[in-house]
Design an enzyme around this catalytic site. Structure first.
Site, PDB file in Angstrom:
ATOM      1  N   GLY A 226       0.970  -4.504   0.483  1.00 48.74           N
ATOM      2  CA  GLY A 226       1.212  -5.847   0.999  1.00 48.74           C
ATOM      3  C   GLY A 226       0.160  -6.819   0.530  1.00 48.74           C
TER       4      GLY A 226
ATOM      5  N   ALA B  92      -0.792  -5.190   8.447  1.00 47.04           N
ATOM      6  CA  ALA B  92       0.217  -4.993   9.487  1.00 47.04           C
ATOM      7  C   ALA B  92       1.011  -6.275   9.650  1.00 47.04           C
ATOM      8  CB  ALA B  92      -0.427  -4.601  10.811  1.00 47.04           C
ATOM      9  N   ASP B  93       2.215  -6.127  10.148  1.00 50.70           N
ATOM     10  CA  ASP B  93       3.067  -7.295  10.412  1.00 50.70           C
ATOM     11  C   ASP B  93       2.878  -7.821  11.831  1.00 50.70           C
ATOM     12  OD1 ASP B  93       4.493  -7.356   7.830  1.00 50.70           O
ATOM     13  OD2 ASP B  93       5.212  -5.398   8.477  1.00 50.70           O
TER      14      ASP B  93
ATOM     15  N   GLY C  10       5.901  -2.356   7.661  1.00 52.44           N
ATOM     16  CA  GLY C  10       7.089  -2.102   6.862  1.00 52.44           C
ATOM     17  C   GLY C  10       7.732  -3.334   6.293  1.00 52.44           C
TER      18      GLY C  10
ATOM     19  N   GLU D 196       3.161   4.652   3.940  1.00 52.13           N
ATOM     20  CA  GLU D 196       2.036   4.116   4.717  1.00 52.13           C
ATOM     21  C   GLU D 196       1.737   4.974   5.938  1.00 52.13           C
ATOM     22  OE1 GLU D 196       2.321  -0.692   3.800  1.00 52.13           O
ATOM     23  OE2 GLU D 196       3.562   0.179   5.379  1.00 52.13           O
TER      24      GLU D 196
END
Length: 262
Positions: free
Chosen positions: A34, A91-92, A103, A111
């Site tokens: 990411g 992280a989201d 994700g 991950e």
């Protein structure tokens, strides 16, 4: 620092810079996927060049592997490394217990495997990723392509009995075709809006035939490093309960911006 770098990118950079301070020579590292993790790989590469840091990195996606190799970060497989000292990833969403949704970059399976094969996981993020309750960000669920519509229907049926606000599920697309992960699977995104019991949801989802893994990371993250656009950094350690504030100089070397677009 390039003048057009956004405050969010500055926040991601300082979080990554602070997290890489935890890396010691000789470590085997999980390298996340990411935009925030990409800053971490650049910061790690800078330490390797300038300090002669000796590490081995296990990437969590083909994209991360390509970036690491291009910047001179040694890459090995998890099978070769067997066990890792530390994983650093983005992280989201992050809640107060350091439970995560991951994700958004479609790499959640690798991950989670890499993170759970590590002595410690550090999550790096900008302040917008911190939430009171998980669920506003769609929860990714990786499913095998065979019978994916049936798997999706089973997921929707299962959600009826769980503590979520919405039950809308969509297949993630890449243009006109389904997005395909590195493991040749599909992603179904669950637009739940609110997740009342993340642990229960994670366990139930993984019992559905066709589901490979979900993007809830429960009891995996040890430390979260949150960056801000003005260089401030907050470090929270879930094990010690300590919260530390610091500041990172927003003047990295030009080398760190090589291939900064991702």
């Amino acid at each position: 620092m390039p003048a057009d770098l956004s405050p969010i990118d500055k926040a991601k950079f300082v979080a990554a810079k602070r997290a890489v301070d935890y890396v010691e020579s000789g470590m085997k590292l999980g390298l996340g996927t990411g935009s925030t993790a990409a800053w971490m790989v650049r910061c790690l590469a800078e330490r390797i060049r300038e300090e002669g840091l000796k590490v081995k990195g296990v990437p969590t996606s083909s994209r991360t592997a390509e970036l690491a190799r291009s910047l001179g970060v040694p890459v090995v497989s998890l099978d070769d490394a067997k066990w890792l000292d530390l994983t650093i990833d983005g992280a989201d969403e992050i809640d107060s217990q350091l439970n995560l949704i991951k994700g958004g970059g479609a790499a959640l399976l690798q991950e989670k495997i890499v993170a759970t094969a590590s002595d410690q996981m550090i999550v790096i993020a900008d302040a917008a990723k911190e939430v009171a309750q998980l669920g506003a960000f769609p929860l990714p669920v990786e499913v095998i392509p065979f019978g994916w519509q049936t798997t999706k229907a089973l997921i929707e049926e299962t959600l009826v009995s769980l503590d979520v606000l919405s039950r809308d599920c969509t297949l993630r697309m890449n243009g006109d075709a389904p997005l395909v992960t590195d493991e040749a699977n599909y992603i179904v995104d669950l637009h739940l809006k609110r997740i009342g019991n993340p642990r229960q949801l994670s366990l139930v989802l993984n019992q559905i035939p066709g589901v490979v893994e979900n993007g809830l990371f429960i009891d995996i993250c040890d430390i979260v490093v949150v960056g801000h656009g003005d260089g401030r950094v907050t470090v929270r350690d879930i094990n010690s309960g300590k919260v530390e504030d610091g500041h990172i100089d927003l003047a990295p070397s030009d080398n760190i911006f090589t291939d900064a677009d991702d």
